[in-house]
Design a protein around this motif. Structure first.
Motif, PDB file in Angstrom:
ATOM      1  N   LYS A  24      52.266  75.010  52.006  1.00 20.36           N
ATOM      2  CA  LYS A  24      52.696  73.661  51.621  1.00 20.36           C
ATOM      3  C   LYS A  24      53.759  73.116  52.572  1.00 20.36           C
ATOM      4  CE  LYS A  24      51.885  74.365  46.689  1.00 20.36           C
ATOM      5  NZ  LYS A  24      52.509  74.370  45.347  1.00 20.36           N
ATOM      6  N   GLU A  55      58.282  67.300  45.089  1.00 19.07           N
ATOM      7  CA  GLU A  55      56.926  67.680  44.683  1.00 19.07           C
ATOM      8  C   GLU A  55      56.966  68.936  43.815  1.00 19.07           C
ATOM      9  OE1 GLU A  55      52.930  67.556  44.120  1.00 19.07           O
ATOM     10  OE2 GLU A  55      54.162  66.004  45.068  1.00 19.07           O
ATOM     11  N   TYR A  56      57.804  69.894  44.168  1.00 22.14           N
ATOM     12  CA  TYR A  56      57.974  71.114  43.370  1.00 22.14           C
ATOM     13  C   TYR A  56      58.451  70.765  41.957  1.00 22.14           C
ATOM     14  CZ  TYR A  56      60.256  75.380  41.702  1.00 22.14           C
ATOM     15  OH  TYR A  56      60.668  76.453  40.930  1.00 22.14           O
ATOM     16  N   LYS A  92      58.038  67.982  40.335  1.00 22.22           N
ATOM     17  CA  LYS A  92      56.948  67.325  39.627  1.00 22.22           C
ATOM     18  C   LYS A  92      55.942  68.359  39.117  1.00 22.22           C
ATOM     19  CE  LYS A  92      54.585  64.440  42.103  1.00 22.22           C
ATOM     20  NZ  LYS A  92      53.922  63.300  42.785  1.00 22.22           N
ATOM     21  N   GLU A  93      55.619  69.344  39.942  1.00 24.91           N
ATOM     22  CA  GLU A  93      54.706  70.408  39.529  1.00 24.91           C
ATOM     23  C   GLU A  93      55.274  71.210  38.368  1.00 24.91           C
ATOM     24  OE1 GLU A  93      54.067  72.750  43.020  1.00 24.91           O
ATOM     25  OE2 GLU A  93      52.815  71.230  43.985  1.00 24.91           O
ATOM     26  N   GLN A  94      56.575  71.484  38.409  1.00 30.01           N
ATOM     27  CA  GLN A  94      57.209  72.238  37.330  1.00 30.01           C
ATOM     28  C   GLN A  94      57.172  71.460  36.020  1.00 30.01           C
ATOM     29  OE1 GLN A  94      58.312  75.542  37.701  1.00 30.01           O
ATOM     30  NE2 GLN A  94      57.156  75.158  39.561  1.00 30.01           N
ATOM     31  N   GLU A 132      54.926  69.220  35.153  1.00 29.85           N
ATOM     32  CA  GLU A 132      53.543  69.251  34.680  1.00 29.85           C
ATOM     33  C   GLU A 132      53.227  70.593  34.037  1.00 29.85           C
ATOM     34  OE1 GLU A 132      51.206  66.828  34.431  1.00 29.85           O
ATOM     35  OE2 GLU A 132      52.872  65.524  35.030  1.00 29.85           O
ATOM     36  N   ASP A 133      53.678  71.682  34.644  1.00 29.78           N
ATOM     37  CA  ASP A 133      53.457  73.011  34.080  1.00 29.78           C
ATOM     38  C   ASP A 133      54.111  73.133  32.710  1.00 29.78           C
ATOM     39  OD1 ASP A 133      52.004  73.745  36.296  1.00 29.78           O
ATOM     40  OD2 ASP A 133      53.592  74.979  37.178  1.00 29.78           O
TER      41      ASP A 133
END
Length: 78
Positions: free
Chosen positions: A25, A60-61, A63-65, A67-68
């Motif tokens: 990434k 971005e990290y 945002k991913e966290q 969502e998780d």
């Protein structure tokens, strides 16, 4: 490395795989070394990887966290 705003450290049996995912990434490899995980005889060490993210990668990290967390069955729903 002045643009690094966040770091992650991985150790354990899947540490290489996880570090490689972040390197793909665009994160920066900051350190590879060993980490003591059991001080009893015989001592047990695992390879540890530290990767760093710039501000864009960190956003971005995050945002991913989020969502998780929302997909986690134990996360409180509104």
């Amino acid at each position: 490395m002045k643009d690094i705003v966040f770091t992650l450290e991985f150790d354990g049996t899947d540490s290489n795989e996880r570090a490689n995912e972040y390197l793909q990434k665009g994160w920066t490899l900051l350190h590879v070394g060993t980490k003591l995980v059991n001080s009893f005889e015989p001592a047990d060490y695992e390879t540890a990887y530290v990767v760093g993210a710039n501000a864009e990668q960190y956003a971005e990290y995050q945002k991913e966290q989020e969502e998780d967390m929302k997909n986690d069955e134990f996360y409180p729903k509104d």
